[in-house]
Scaffold this motif. Structure first.
Motif, PDB file in Angstrom:
ATOM      1  N   GLY A 273       0.807  -1.212   0.000  1.00 21.23           N
ATOM      2  CA  GLY A 273       0.000   0.000   0.000  1.00 21.23           C
ATOM      3  C   GLY A 273       0.841   1.263   0.000  1.00 21.23           C
ATOM      4  N   VAL A 274       1.937   1.257   0.746  1.00 20.42           N
ATOM      5  CA  VAL A 274       2.830   2.425   0.764  1.00 20.42           C
ATOM      6  C   VAL A 274       3.369   2.717  -0.634  1.00 20.42           C
ATOM      7  N   GLY A 275       3.818   1.665  -1.326  1.00 15.14           N
ATOM      8  CA  GLY A 275       4.311   1.855  -2.690  1.00 15.14           C
ATOM      9  C   GLY A 275       3.231   2.322  -3.639  1.00 15.14           C
ATOM     10  N   ALA A 276       2.009   1.798  -3.469  1.00 17.58           N
ATOM     11  CA  ALA A 276       0.907   2.172  -4.355  1.00 17.58           C
ATOM     12  C   ALA A 276       0.505   3.634  -4.142  1.00 17.58           C
ATOM     13  N   TYR A 277       0.375   4.054  -2.881  1.00 21.76           N
ATOM     14  CA  TYR A 277      -0.008   5.445  -2.618  1.00 21.76           C
ATOM     15  C   TYR A 277       1.095   6.415  -3.034  1.00 21.76           C
ATOM     16  N   LEU A 278       2.348   6.014  -2.864  1.00 22.53           N
ATOM     17  CA  LEU A 278       3.447   6.855  -3.331  1.00 22.53           C
ATOM     18  C   LEU A 278       3.368   7.029  -4.847  1.00 22.53           C
ATOM     19  N   ALA A 279       3.078   5.936  -5.568  1.00 24.51           N
ATOM     20  CA  ALA A 279       2.959   6.009  -7.023  1.00 24.51           C
ATOM     21  C   ALA A 279       1.804   6.909  -7.430  1.00 24.51           C
ATOM     22  N   GLY A 280       0.669   6.774  -6.733  1.00 26.36           N
ATOM     23  CA  GLY A 280      -0.476   7.620  -7.049  1.00 26.36           C
ATOM     24  C   GLY A 280      -0.163   9.091  -6.899  1.00 26.36           C
ATOM     25  N   PHE A 281       0.544   9.445  -5.818  1.00 27.13           N
ATOM     26  CA  PHE A 281       0.890  10.851  -5.583  1.00 27.13           C
ATOM     27  C   PHE A 281       1.916  11.339  -6.596  1.00 27.13           C
ATOM     28  N   MET A 282       2.975  10.539  -6.840  1.00 24.12           N
ATOM     29  CA  MET A 282       4.038  10.979  -7.744  1.00 24.12           C
ATOM     30  C   MET A 282       3.548  11.105  -9.182  1.00 24.12           C
ATOM     31  N   LEU A 283       2.804  10.111  -9.649  1.00 20.91           N
ATOM     32  CA  LEU A 283       2.377  10.124 -11.050  1.00 20.91           C
ATOM     33  C   LEU A 283       1.364  11.216 -11.336  1.00 20.91           C
ATOM     34  N   ARG A 284       0.614  11.631 -10.341  1.00 24.93           N
ATOM     35  CA  ARG A 284      -0.388  12.685 -10.554  1.00 24.93           C
ATOM     36  C   ARG A 284       0.181  14.081 -10.340  1.00 24.93           C
ATOM     37  N   HIS A 285       1.201  14.216  -9.485  1.00 26.77           N
ATOM     38  CA  HIS A 285       1.616  15.564  -9.099  1.00 26.77           C
ATOM     39  C   HIS A 285       3.101  15.871  -9.323  1.00 26.77           C
ATOM     40  N   LEU A 286       3.962  14.856  -9.404  1.00 30.22           N
ATOM     41  CA  LEU A 286       5.395  15.128  -9.451  1.00 30.22           C
ATOM     42  C   LEU A 286       6.045  14.720 -10.763  1.00 30.22           C
ATOM     43  N   SER A 287       6.071  13.450 -11.051  1.00 32.35           N
ATOM     44  CA  SER A 287       6.804  12.972 -12.225  1.00 32.35           C
ATOM     45  C   SER A 287       6.198  11.666 -12.710  1.00 32.35           C
ATOM     46  N   GLU A 288       6.239  11.463 -14.032  1.00 34.89           N
ATOM     47  CA  GLU A 288       5.772  10.224 -14.632  1.00 34.89           C
ATOM     48  C   GLU A 288       6.928   9.338 -15.066  1.00 34.89           C
ATOM     49  N   ASN A 289       8.137   9.678 -14.651  1.00 31.35           N
ATOM     50  CA  ASN A 289       9.309   8.900 -15.025  1.00 31.35           C
ATOM     51  C   ASN A 289       9.321   7.583 -14.247  1.00 31.35           C
ATOM     52  N   LEU A 290       9.381   6.479 -14.964  1.00 31.25           N
ATOM     53  CA  LEU A 290       9.304   5.160 -14.341  1.00 31.25           C
ATOM     54  C   LEU A 290      10.477   4.914 -13.398  1.00 31.25           C
ATOM     55  N   PHE A 291      11.686   5.237 -13.827  1.00 36.34           N
ATOM     56  CA  PHE A 291      12.868   4.929 -13.031  1.00 36.34           C
ATOM     57  C   PHE A 291      12.899   5.754 -11.753  1.00 36.34           C
ATOM     58  N   LEU A 292      12.458   7.005 -11.832  1.00 38.65           N
ATOM     59  CA  LEU A 292      12.368   7.834 -10.639  1.00 38.65           C
ATOM     60  C   LEU A 292      11.314   7.278  -9.683  1.00 38.65           C
ATOM     61  N   LEU A 293      10.206   6.812 -10.236  1.00 36.64           N
ATOM     62  CA  LEU A 293       9.139   6.239  -9.427  1.00 36.64           C
ATOM     63  C   LEU A 293       9.619   4.992  -8.683  1.00 36.64           C
ATOM     64  N   LEU A 294      10.282   4.076  -9.403  1.00 34.77           N
ATOM     65  CA  LEU A 294      10.731   2.834  -8.770  1.00 34.77           C
ATOM     66  C   LEU A 294      11.811   3.103  -7.730  1.00 34.77           C
ATOM     67  N   ALA A 295      12.690   4.068  -8.009  1.00 31.45           N
ATOM     68  CA  ALA A 295      13.722   4.413  -7.034  1.00 31.45           C
ATOM     69  C   ALA A 295      13.095   4.998  -5.771  1.00 31.45           C
ATOM     70  N   ALA A 296      12.099   5.865  -5.953  1.00 36.72           N
ATOM     71  CA  ALA A 296      11.418   6.455  -4.801  1.00 36.72           C
ATOM     72  C   ALA A 296      10.681   5.392  -3.999  1.00 36.72           C
ATOM     73  N   ALA A 297      10.024   4.459  -4.688  1.00 36.94           N
ATOM     74  CA  ALA A 297       9.307   3.384  -3.997  1.00 36.94           C
ATOM     75  C   ALA A 297      10.274   2.517  -3.211  1.00 36.94           C
ATOM     76  N   LEU A 298      11.424   2.228  -3.791  1.00 34.95           N
ATOM     77  CA  LEU A 298      12.423   1.406  -3.106  1.00 34.95           C
ATOM     78  C   LEU A 298      12.936   2.104  -1.854  1.00 34.95           C
ATOM     79  N   ILE A 299      13.241   3.393  -1.967  1.00 35.63           N
ATOM     80  CA  ILE A 299      13.788   4.140  -0.821  1.00 35.63           C
ATOM     81  C   ILE A 299      12.739   4.317   0.267  1.00 35.63           C
TER      82      ILE A 299
END
Length: 335
Positions: free
Chosen positions: A63-89
């Motif tokens: 759930g943490v990874g999913a909500y982070l993706a929802g926030f990032m993809l809607r408001h910050l960045s749609e870059n896949l590699f940035l998203l996966l790195a942020a989810a990992l961290i």
């Protein structure tokens, strides 16, 4: 000899590479879902199969990874590699914080406290309507892109089912390879020793809780990455991902496939999702069928389906069942 031993894996990989050319629409999406859910189940097996820790709160990190993706993809960045790195961290940080608290307990206490943390985050999400969407979750999430820009070729966006499929496949292959290397490493040997007898490892001078925390962080961060891909696939974050039943379902997947077996959780995830999708279209009582399947597996294949098939093939070839094909028995107390 090496080629003979690895030909089944190579054959499965070849089929996986060719699969999206023979599927379409929802079939390809189902294959992607199987791989993402398989990654989630494989991450949990780090705890159950390698450390003997049964967590009913693993859905928290999904759930943490999913909500982070929802926030990032809607408001910050749609870059896949940035998203996966942020989810990992973020997954590492959250799992380190949670693990430092829950690993103080063992046995039933550990199980109960992981459920409590999962439910705590679930209630927290429901009560924060402004940023989490409350009971409605986060809808209309755009899919990530492999490169920045607006006028990109179709294959550079995960809007293409082909691209999403191969991204998920690469992620799954890297995860399986990493887990295989982990099992063959000194760290994997320490994990195995802790699973078998934590008290003996402590007496030998190993900081058991520190190694358990390392495994907990590994499992949580990988689950967060799976959560980010899950949200990207469906374009929706549902708060039910944080509910304890999600953690219960992934435990079933691990047990069905084989606890401690490398490919077991992936097979269990595929079977569970197949029952969910295809039986769900025939009857509303698909969970009853799943329960029957689970009982049959426990009675006739207590080690899981993968060890059952592996040992059956060994007997067919005239060889004794391999010890490596047997699933790991869970200890009564992993502390």
């Amino acid at each position: 000899m090496t080629r003979v031993r690895h030909w089944p894996t190579l054959a499965v990989l070849a089929v996986a590479l060719a699969l999206p050319h023979f599927t379409r629409g929802t079939q390809t999406e189902f294959a992607i879902e199987v791989m993402i859910t398989g990654m989630f189940a494989l991450s949990l097996n780090i705890l159950i199969g390698r450390l003997g820790l049964i967590s009913f709160g693993h859905g928290l990190f999904l759930g943490v990874g999913a909500y982070l993706a929802g926030f990032m993809l809607r408001h910050l960045s749609e870059n896949l590699f940035l998203l996966l790195a942020a989810a990992l961290i973020v997954g590492m940080l959250v799992s380190a914080l949670v693990g430092a608290m829950v690993l103080r307990l063992g046995g039933v206490g550990f199980v109960m406290i992981t459920i409590a943390f999962c439910q705590l985050f679930y209630v927290l999400v429901l009560s924060t309507q402004t940023w989490s969407g409350g009971i409605n979750g986060i809808p209309s999430i755009p899919r990530p892109k492999l490169w920045r820009g607006t006028d990109l070729p179709a294959w550079l966006s995960l809007d293409s089912e082909f691209t999403f499929y191969y991204v998920a496949l690469v992620g799954l292959v890297l995860l399986v390879y990493g887990l295989k290397r982990l099992d063959a490493s000194p760290l994997g040997s320490v994990f195995s020793g802790i699973r078998q007898n934590a008290a003996r490892m402590r007496a030998l001078g190993y900081p058991v809780r520190r190694f358990q925390l390392i495994g907990f962080v590994m499992a949580g961060s990988l689950a967060a990455v799976a959560g980010a891909l899950h949200a990207s696939l469906f374009g929706l974050v549902d708060p039910s991902l944080l509910f304890w039943t999600t953690s219960g379902e992934v435990i079933l997947m691990v047990i069905l496939g084989g606890v401690g077996v490398l490919y077991g959780p992936l097979v269990g995830a595929a079977l569970f999702l197949a029952l969910f999708h295809y039986l769900g279209t025939l009857t509303d009582h698909w969970r009853l069928v799943l329960g029957i399947v689970f009982v049959v597996v426990v009675l006739y294949a207590p080690n899981g389906l993968v060890p059952l098939v592996t040992n059956a093939l060994g007997r067919w070839r005239g060889a004794k069942p391999s010890a490596r094909g047997a699933a790991v028995a869970l200890p009564e107390d992993a502390t």
